[in-house]
Scaffold this motif. Structure first.
Motif, PDB file in Angstrom:
ATOM      1  N   GLY A   1      35.979  32.001  29.976  1.00 32.74           N
ATOM      2  CA  GLY A   1      35.103  30.771  30.639  1.00 32.74           C
ATOM      3  C   GLY A   1      35.625  31.414  31.958  1.00 32.74           C
ATOM      4  O   GLY A   1      34.905  32.163  32.628  1.00 32.74           O
ATOM      5  N   ASP A   2      36.633  30.236  32.322  1.00 26.40           N
ATOM      6  CA  ASP A   2      36.932  30.067  33.713  1.00 26.40           C
ATOM      7  C   ASP A   2      38.105  31.009  34.573  1.00 26.40           C
ATOM      8  O   ASP A   2      39.272  31.330  35.238  1.00 26.40           O
ATOM      9  CB  ASP A   2      37.105  28.951  34.536  1.00 26.40           C
ATOM     10  CG  ASP A   2      35.552  28.245  34.657  1.00 26.40           C
ATOM     11  OD1 ASP A   2      34.945  29.188  34.763  1.00 26.40           O
ATOM     12  OD2 ASP A   2      35.703  27.146  34.763  1.00 26.40           O
ATOM     13  N   GLU A   3      38.472  32.255  32.912  1.00 24.44           N
ATOM     14  CA  GLU A   3      40.281  32.253  33.395  1.00 24.44           C
ATOM     15  C   GLU A   3      40.077  33.837  33.871  1.00 24.44           C
ATOM     16  O   GLU A   3      38.805  34.639  34.694  1.00 24.44           O
ATOM     17  CB  GLU A   3      40.382  33.089  32.036  1.00 24.44           C
ATOM     18  CG  GLU A   3      41.073  34.175  32.479  1.00 24.44           C
ATOM     19  CD  GLU A   3      41.197  34.990  30.704  1.00 24.44           C
ATOM     20  OE1 GLU A   3      42.636  35.493  30.038  1.00 24.44           O
ATOM     21  OE2 GLU A   3      40.902  34.963  29.871  1.00 24.44           O
ATOM     22  N   GLU A   4      40.870  33.503  35.074  1.00 23.65           N
ATOM     23  CA  GLU A   4      41.683  34.904  35.982  1.00 23.65           C
ATOM     24  C   GLU A   4      42.512  35.071  35.885  1.00 23.65           C
ATOM     25  O   GLU A   4      43.239  34.954  34.954  1.00 23.65           O
ATOM     26  CB  GLU A   4      41.815  33.853  37.694  1.00 23.65           C
ATOM     27  CG  GLU A   4      40.261  33.590  37.857  1.00 23.65           C
ATOM     28  CD  GLU A   4      40.272  32.462  39.308  1.00 23.65           C
ATOM     29  OE1 GLU A   4      40.844  32.813  39.619  1.00 23.65           O
ATOM     30  OE2 GLU A   4      39.177  32.185  39.663  1.00 23.65           O
ATOM     31  N   LEU A   5      42.122  36.932  35.582  1.00 25.24           N
ATOM     32  CA  LEU A   5      43.631  37.665  35.374  1.00 25.24           C
ATOM     33  C   LEU A   5      44.636  36.967  36.744  1.00 25.24           C
ATOM     34  O   LEU A   5      43.977  37.246  37.983  1.00 25.24           O
ATOM     35  CB  LEU A   5      43.280  39.230  35.333  1.00 25.24           C
ATOM     36  CG  LEU A   5      42.516  39.161  34.268  1.00 25.24           C
ATOM     37  CD1 LEU A   5      41.828  40.889  34.139  1.00 25.24           C
ATOM     38  CD2 LEU A   5      43.477  39.328  33.048  1.00 25.24           C
ATOM     39  N   PRO A   6      45.670  37.535  36.399  1.00 30.97           N
ATOM     40  CA  PRO A   6      47.009  37.235  37.931  1.00 30.97           C
ATOM     41  C   PRO A   6      46.575  39.009  38.745  1.00 30.97           C
ATOM     42  O   PRO A   6      46.230  39.069  37.641  1.00 30.97           O
ATOM     43  CB  PRO A   6      47.806  37.314  36.880  1.00 30.97           C
ATOM     44  CG  PRO A   6      48.211  37.907  35.462  1.00 30.97           C
ATOM     45  CD  PRO A   6      46.468  37.121  35.192  1.00 30.97           C
ATOM     46  N   GLU A   7      46.697  38.577  39.818  1.00 27.02           N
ATOM     47  CA  GLU A   7      46.901  40.418  40.141  1.00 27.02           C
ATOM     48  C   GLU A   7      47.628  41.585  39.974  1.00 27.02           C
ATOM     49  O   GLU A   7      47.241  42.082  40.235  1.00 27.02           O
ATOM     50  CB  GLU A   7      47.397  39.434  41.822  1.00 27.02           C
ATOM     51  CG  GLU A   7      46.891  40.869  43.160  1.00 27.02           C
ATOM     52  CD  GLU A   7      47.752  40.359  44.157  1.00 27.02           C
ATOM     53  OE1 GLU A   7      47.846  41.664  44.795  1.00 27.02           O
ATOM     54  OE2 GLU A   7      47.844  39.485  44.531  1.00 27.02           O
ATOM     55  N   ASP A   8      48.459  40.541  39.676  1.00 28.37           N
ATOM     56  CA  ASP A   8      49.582  42.549  38.915  1.00 28.37           C
ATOM     57  C   ASP A   8      49.649  41.494  37.780  1.00 28.37           C
ATOM     58  O   ASP A   8      50.137  40.708  36.897  1.00 28.37           O
ATOM     59  CB  ASP A   8      50.973  41.948  39.951  1.00 28.37           C
ATOM     60  CG  ASP A   8      50.732  43.405  40.764  1.00 28.37           C
ATOM     61  OD1 ASP A   8      50.090  44.595  41.028  1.00 28.37           O
ATOM     62  OD2 ASP A   8      50.603  42.388  41.855  1.00 28.37           O
ATOM     63  N   LEU A   9      49.981  43.037  36.302  1.00 28.71           N
ATOM     64  CA  LEU A   9      49.644  42.482  35.145  1.00 28.71           C
ATOM     65  C   LEU A   9      51.289  43.727  35.210  1.00 28.71           C
ATOM     66  O   LEU A   9      50.950  44.920  35.250  1.00 28.71           O
ATOM     67  CB  LEU A   9      48.582  43.227  34.400  1.00 28.71           C
ATOM     68  CG  LEU A   9      48.123  41.811  34.333  1.00 28.71           C
ATOM     69  CD1 LEU A   9      46.603  43.182  33.621  1.00 28.71           C
ATOM     70  CD2 LEU A   9      47.831  40.523  33.888  1.00 28.71           C
ATOM     71  N   PHE A  10      52.082  43.178  34.035  1.00 25.88           N
ATOM     72  CA  PHE A  10      53.087  43.638  34.698  1.00 25.88           C
ATOM     73  C   PHE A  10      53.675  44.087  33.537  1.00 25.88           C
ATOM     74  O   PHE A  10      53.836  43.973  31.953  1.00 25.88           O
ATOM     75  CB  PHE A  10      54.959  43.506  35.059  1.00 25.88           C
ATOM     76  CG  PHE A  10      54.903  43.655  36.891  1.00 25.88           C
ATOM     77  CD1 PHE A  10      54.906  44.359  37.163  1.00 25.88           C
ATOM     78  CD2 PHE A  10      53.650  42.331  36.891  1.00 25.88           C
ATOM     79  CE1 PHE A  10      54.892  44.524  38.916  1.00 25.88           C
ATOM     80  CE2 PHE A  10      54.196  42.703  38.363  1.00 25.88           C
ATOM     81  CZ  PHE A  10      54.063  43.659  39.447  1.00 25.88           C
ATOM     82  N   ASP A  11      54.867  46.167  33.036  1.00 32.70           N
ATOM     83  CA  ASP A  11      55.331  45.781  31.708  1.00 32.70           C
ATOM     84  C   ASP A  11      56.141  45.047  30.582  1.00 32.70           C
ATOM     85  O   ASP A  11      57.055  44.334  32.409  1.00 32.70           O
ATOM     86  CB  ASP A  11      55.071  47.131  30.873  1.00 32.70           C
ATOM     87  CG  ASP A  11      55.760  47.623  29.878  1.00 32.70           C
ATOM     88  OD1 ASP A  11      55.158  47.632  29.127  1.00 32.70           O
ATOM     89  OD2 ASP A  11      57.188  47.762  29.711  1.00 32.70           O
TER      90      ASP A  11
END
Length: 243
Positions: A219-229
């Motif tokens: 849908g309208d889901e947006e990923l965050p700018e940074d994905l961290f372990d």
């Protein structure tokens, strides 16, 4: 692409990889205070160029030709440009072949001894004529009167893959498409790197349910700018907490 549904990752499934550009290296710290060196790999304009069924490839698995980093059409021949026009994408600076499973489908150069082996070369003056980059004597005298196998000589150089297995991805920047990969990845800056899912049995538990065949937003889901372990320390968080 909204009609393509996410599928389950079955045993023996192999996803397509990426063609990335090596940007360099930088340090990264964990929450435990450990410092790690990571290599930055940027995915630039990565597209699938063509698909080859297994009957026309090796009879075992189909293959996808993936291209990365757009380039000028003036650098490509007309026959090559026709392939890009059929795919509906701009010409690519680097293409690589990835073997994939069925359910995942959506020339070396010649160098001399100075460059190939780091020889010093002959003197620049004192009687030297057209021998400045020559290797010099290449074998013993009258006995045994032959060049020993393995002698460093001019020859083909390059076009050799160096593979680092099971490297951990500490961070992903979704805005700039940059992967922060553990350790030193072979290659110089701005070289092209192939990125694949690991096939090491000891690392299969860490990659149980990745997005397959690729990532699709819900849908309208947006990923965050940074994905961290989970173990990575983020400098936006406090380093000391007093309760």
């Amino acid at each position: 692409m909204n009609h393509v549904l996410r599928r389950s990752l079955l045993v023996g499934t192999r996803r397509v990889g990426l063609v990335a550009v090596k940007l360099g290296m930088m340090p990264l710290w964990t929450k435990a205070g450990e410092k790690h060196a990571v290599t930055l790999l940027q995915v630039q304009d990565c597209h699938v160029v063509s698909y080859t069924p297994k009957e026309k490839y090796d009879g075992k698995k189909p293959a996808l030709v993936v291209g990365g980093k757009n380039t000028s059409p003036f650098n490509k021949s007309e026959s090559v440009m026709e392939k890009y026009r059929l795919a509906g994408i701009p010409p690519k600076q680097k293409i690589s072949i990835f073997r994939v499973s069925e359910n995942a489908i959506i020339k070396p150069g010649f160098q001399g001894v100075m460059k190939r082996w780091g020889f010093k070369g002959q003197p620049a003056t004192h009687g030297q004529t057209k021998t400045h980059r020559r290797p010099g004597a290449s074998g013993p005298g009258g006995d045994p009167a032959r060049v020993f196998p393995g002698k460093k000589m001019p020859g083909k150089m390059g076009n050799v893959y160096r593979t680092a297995f099971g490297l951990k991805v500490w961070r992903v920047n979704t805005k700039e498409n940059i992967l922060y990969v553990h350790g030193s990845v072979p290659g110089h800056k701005n070289c092209f790197v192939k990125v694949n899912d690991t096939t090491l049995p000891t690392h299969q538990q860490d990659n149980k349910n990745p997005p397959f065949p690729t990532y699709f937003a819900d849908g309208d889901e947006e990923l965050p700018e940074d994905l961290f372990d989970d173990a990575v320390f983020q400098f936006t968080e406090p380093s000391i907490v007093i309760s």
